[in-house]
Design a protein around this motif. Structure first.
Motif, PDB file in Angstrom:
ATOM      1  N   VAL A  12     -14.886  66.057  21.574  1.00 21.56           N
ATOM      2  CA  VAL A  12     -15.685  65.386  22.923  1.00 21.56           C
ATOM      3  C   VAL A  12     -15.276  63.940  23.115  1.00 21.56           C
ATOM      4  N   VAL A  13     -15.038  63.753  24.583  1.00 26.17           N
ATOM      5  CA  VAL A  13     -14.980  62.047  24.847  1.00 26.17           C
ATOM      6  C   VAL A  13     -16.076  62.169  26.190  1.00 26.17           C
ATOM      7  N   ASP A  14     -16.141  60.732  27.115  1.00 30.26           N
ATOM      8  CA  ASP A  14     -16.356  60.577  27.681  1.00 30.26           C
ATOM      9  C   ASP A  14     -16.286  59.441  28.273  1.00 30.26           C
ATOM     10  N   ALA A  15     -15.247  58.971  27.519  1.00 31.80           N
ATOM     11  CA  ALA A  15     -14.853  57.578  27.847  1.00 31.80           C
ATOM     12  C   ALA A  15     -12.847  57.622  29.010  1.00 31.80           C
ATOM     13  N   VAL A  16     -13.508  58.786  30.400  1.00 33.86           N
ATOM     14  CA  VAL A  16     -11.979  58.812  30.577  1.00 33.86           C
ATOM     15  C   VAL A  16     -12.583  58.252  32.030  1.00 33.86           C
ATOM     16  N   SER A  17     -10.485  57.887  32.017  1.00 38.46           N
ATOM     17  CA  SER A  17     -10.779  57.853  33.904  1.00 38.46           C
ATOM     18  C   SER A  17      -9.685  57.436  34.545  1.00 38.46           C
ATOM     19  N   GLN A  18      -9.385  57.937  35.569  1.00 38.73           N
ATOM     20  CA  GLN A  18      -8.768  57.927  37.009  1.00 38.73           C
ATOM     21  C   GLN A  18      -7.505  57.035  36.750  1.00 38.73           C
ATOM     22  N   ILE A  19      -6.563  56.689  36.922  1.00 39.70           N
ATOM     23  CA  ILE A  19      -6.025  55.379  36.479  1.00 39.70           C
ATOM     24  C   ILE A  19      -5.042  55.042  38.063  1.00 39.70           C
ATOM     25  N   SER A  20      -4.575  56.247  38.799  1.00 37.06           N
ATOM     26  CA  SER A  20      -3.406  56.574  40.092  1.00 37.06           C
ATOM     27  C   SER A  20      -3.905  57.632  40.520  1.00 37.06           C
ATOM     28  N   ILE A  21      -3.165  57.744  41.438  1.00 34.27           N
ATOM     29  CA  ILE A  21      -3.630  59.198  42.826  1.00 34.27           C
ATOM     30  C   ILE A  21      -2.067  58.915  42.776  1.00 34.27           C
ATOM     31  N   GLY A  22      -1.549  60.714  43.662  1.00 34.45           N
ATOM     32  CA  GLY A  22       0.118  60.527  44.070  1.00 34.45           C
ATOM     33  C   GLY A  22      -0.766  62.268  43.355  1.00 34.45           C
ATOM     34  N   ASP A  23       0.824  63.205  43.662  1.00 34.30           N
ATOM     35  CA  ASP A  23       1.013  64.385  42.845  1.00 34.30           C
ATOM     36  C   ASP A  23       0.795  64.420  41.203  1.00 34.30           C
ATOM     37  N   HIS A  24       1.452  63.770  40.558  1.00 34.78           N
ATOM     38  CA  HIS A  24       1.017  63.685  39.107  1.00 34.78           C
ATOM     39  C   HIS A  24       0.136  62.165  38.490  1.00 34.78           C
ATOM     40  N   PRO A  25      -0.806  61.608  39.279  1.00 35.92           N
ATOM     41  CA  PRO A  25      -2.071  60.844  38.585  1.00 35.92           C
ATOM     42  C   PRO A  25      -2.050  60.602  37.194  1.00 35.92           C
ATOM     43  N   LEU A  26      -2.305  59.248  37.202  1.00 40.04           N
ATOM     44  CA  LEU A  26      -2.458  59.012  35.289  1.00 40.04           C
ATOM     45  C   LEU A  26      -4.090  58.930  35.076  1.00 40.04           C
ATOM     46  N   VAL A  27      -4.011  59.258  34.172  1.00 41.81           N
ATOM     47  CA  VAL A  27      -5.806  59.148  33.934  1.00 41.81           C
ATOM     48  C   VAL A  27      -5.713  58.664  31.844  1.00 41.81           C
ATOM     49  N   SER A  28      -6.757  57.850  31.870  1.00 43.54           N
ATOM     50  CA  SER A  28      -6.383  57.358  30.594  1.00 43.54           C
ATOM     51  C   SER A  28      -7.999  57.630  29.564  1.00 43.54           C
ATOM     52  N   VAL A  29      -7.660  57.920  28.650  1.00 45.67           N
ATOM     53  CA  VAL A  29      -8.662  58.302  27.379  1.00 45.67           C
ATOM     54  C   VAL A  29      -9.171  57.217  26.316  1.00 45.67           C
ATOM     55  N   ALA A  30      -9.683  56.944  25.965  1.00 42.56           N
ATOM     56  CA  ALA A  30     -10.117  56.448  24.810  1.00 42.56           C
ATOM     57  C   ALA A  30     -10.987  56.772  23.442  1.00 42.56           C
ATOM     58  N   VAL A  31     -10.198  57.304  22.792  1.00 40.39           N
ATOM     59  CA  VAL A  31     -10.018  57.900  21.347  1.00 40.39           C
ATOM     60  C   VAL A  31     -10.184  56.817  19.856  1.00 40.39           C
ATOM     61  N   MET A  32     -11.103  57.440  19.507  1.00 37.85           N
ATOM     62  CA  MET A  32     -11.615  56.638  18.098  1.00 37.85           C
ATOM     63  C   MET A  32     -10.461  56.472  16.806  1.00 37.85           C
ATOM     64  N   LYS A  33      -9.906  55.691  17.004  1.00 36.71           N
ATOM     65  CA  LYS A  33      -8.634  56.050  15.731  1.00 36.71           C
ATOM     66  C   LYS A  33      -8.773  56.778  14.359  1.00 36.71           C
ATOM     67  N   LYS A  34     -10.681  56.638  14.114  1.00 36.32           N
ATOM     68  CA  LYS A  34     -10.670  57.641  12.998  1.00 36.32           C
ATOM     69  C   LYS A  34     -10.700  58.901  13.721  1.00 36.32           C
ATOM     70  N   ASN A  35     -10.693  59.606  14.597  1.00 38.54           N
ATOM     71  CA  ASN A  35     -10.714  60.570  15.078  1.00 38.54           C
ATOM     72  C   ASN A  35      -8.996  61.690  15.000  1.00 38.54           C
ATOM     73  N   TYR A  36      -9.802  62.924  14.079  1.00 40.16           N
ATOM     74  CA  TYR A  36      -8.347  63.903  13.588  1.00 40.16           C
ATOM     75  C   TYR A  36      -7.142  64.271  14.803  1.00 40.16           C
ATOM     76  N   THR A  37      -8.572  64.140  16.483  1.00 40.89           N
ATOM     77  CA  THR A  37      -7.509  64.079  17.613  1.00 40.89           C
ATOM     78  C   THR A  37      -6.501  62.915  17.883  1.00 40.89           C
ATOM     79  N   ASN A  38      -6.893  61.576  17.599  1.00 41.13           N
ATOM     80  CA  ASN A  38      -5.830  60.493  17.674  1.00 41.13           C
ATOM     81  C   ASN A  38      -4.612  61.062  17.163  1.00 41.13           C
ATOM     82  N   GLU A  39      -4.897  61.701  15.978  1.00 41.14           N
ATOM     83  CA  GLU A  39      -3.078  61.316  15.261  1.00 41.14           C
ATOM     84  C   GLU A  39      -2.850  62.897  15.867  1.00 41.14           C
ATOM     85  N   LEU A  40      -3.869  63.633  16.356  1.00 41.08           N
ATOM     86  CA  LEU A  40      -2.200  65.152  17.055  1.00 41.08           C
ATOM     87  C   LEU A  40      -1.838  64.263  17.981  1.00 41.08           C
ATOM     88  N   ILE A  41      -2.758  62.866  19.034  1.00 41.02           N
ATOM     89  CA  ILE A  41      -2.022  62.832  20.829  1.00 41.02           C
ATOM     90  C   ILE A  41      -0.852  62.022  20.272  1.00 41.02           C
TER      91      ILE A  41
END
Ligand SMILES: Cc1cc2nc3c(=O)[nH]c(=O)nc-3n(C[C@H](O)[C@H](O)[C@H](O)COP(=O)(O)O)c2cc1C
Length: 201
Positions: free
Chosen positions: A25-54
């Motif tokens: 689960v995350v809440d720290a998500v933001s949209q960075i840019s607009i357009g056909d394929h926009p950019l988004v950011s997500v902040a993931v704790m370094k200790k989370n397994y999901t971080n390793e996977l990404i």
């Protein structure tokens, strides 16, 4: 800092972030840019397994939770690590471009990682949206809504004979008669003073 509670007024949504082989689960998500394929950011704790996977796989998906999404995904993906439990045994998911997304969510974004920035506790992943869709109607769940309703959303009930200590910040539950004075919430890092005791009435 005079009053860090003002940070709770930053408005976030609620998401399940999945990568090949895990998710959280995350809440720290933001949209960075607009357009056909926009950019988004997500902040993931370094200790989370999901971080390793990404870091390893370079792709991730965000399932956007609604107030009508089955809330059991929050304790399933938010309170335990994939290192200790297979979260997908309990979750209703479907595969999009090889990534698991939550079926009952309002929709999803599939992202290719384009950058990552290491900070003290978190990695900020930046992803380009390569696919996205609306899959269910409903109201997006905000982090504020989650905090107001976390007891019912995470269905904190004391099991018979057990005392539960609930983190008043993120909803994490610790079971045990006494909460150690130096206990630190494994999810949000607050101390024992911000836990509330719940026992069988
Ligand atoms: C309401 C809520 C919000 C959360 N927000 C984030 C977040 O923005 N970033 C993050 O890294 N973890 C966040 N977490 C914590 C992770 O979901 C949690 O540490 C999870 O157990 C990690 O699982 P993993 O080790 O399988 O990746 C949040 C948890 C909850 C309950």
């Amino acid at each position: 800092m005079k009053d860090p509670r003002i940070l709770d007024s930053l408005t976030h949504g609620m998401y399940v972030l999945t990568a090949n082989g895990g998710g959280c689960v995350v809440d720290a998500v933001s949209q960075i840019s607009i357009g056909d394929h926009p950019l988004v950011s997500v902040a993931v704790m370094k200790k989370n397994y999901t971080n390793e996977l990404i870091k390893k796989n370079g792709t991730f998906a965000l399932s956007i939770l609604g107030t009508n999404t089955d809330s059991s995904v929050i304790p399933t993906f938010g309170f335990k690590s994939m290192r200790e439990t297979n979260k997908f045994e309990k979750a209703d998911v479907t595969q999009i471009l090889g990534l698991n997304v939550i079926k009952g969510a309002l929709g999803y974004l599939i992202c290719e990682k384009v950058d990552e920035i290491d900070n003290d506790t978190h990695t900020l992943f930046i992803g380009r949206v390569v696919e996205c869709d609306v899959t269910n109607a409903g109201e997006p769940m905000s982090y504020g809504y989650y905090r107001e309703h976390k007891e019912e959303l995470t269905k904190v009930k004391t099991e018979s004979g057990k005392t539960a200590w609930v983190c008043t910040v993120c909803g994490y539950v610790y079971y045990g008669d006494e909460l150690p004075a130096d206990y630190v919430c494994p999810i949000c890092g607050v101390g024992a003073d911000l836990f509330e005791k719940k026992s069988d009435d």
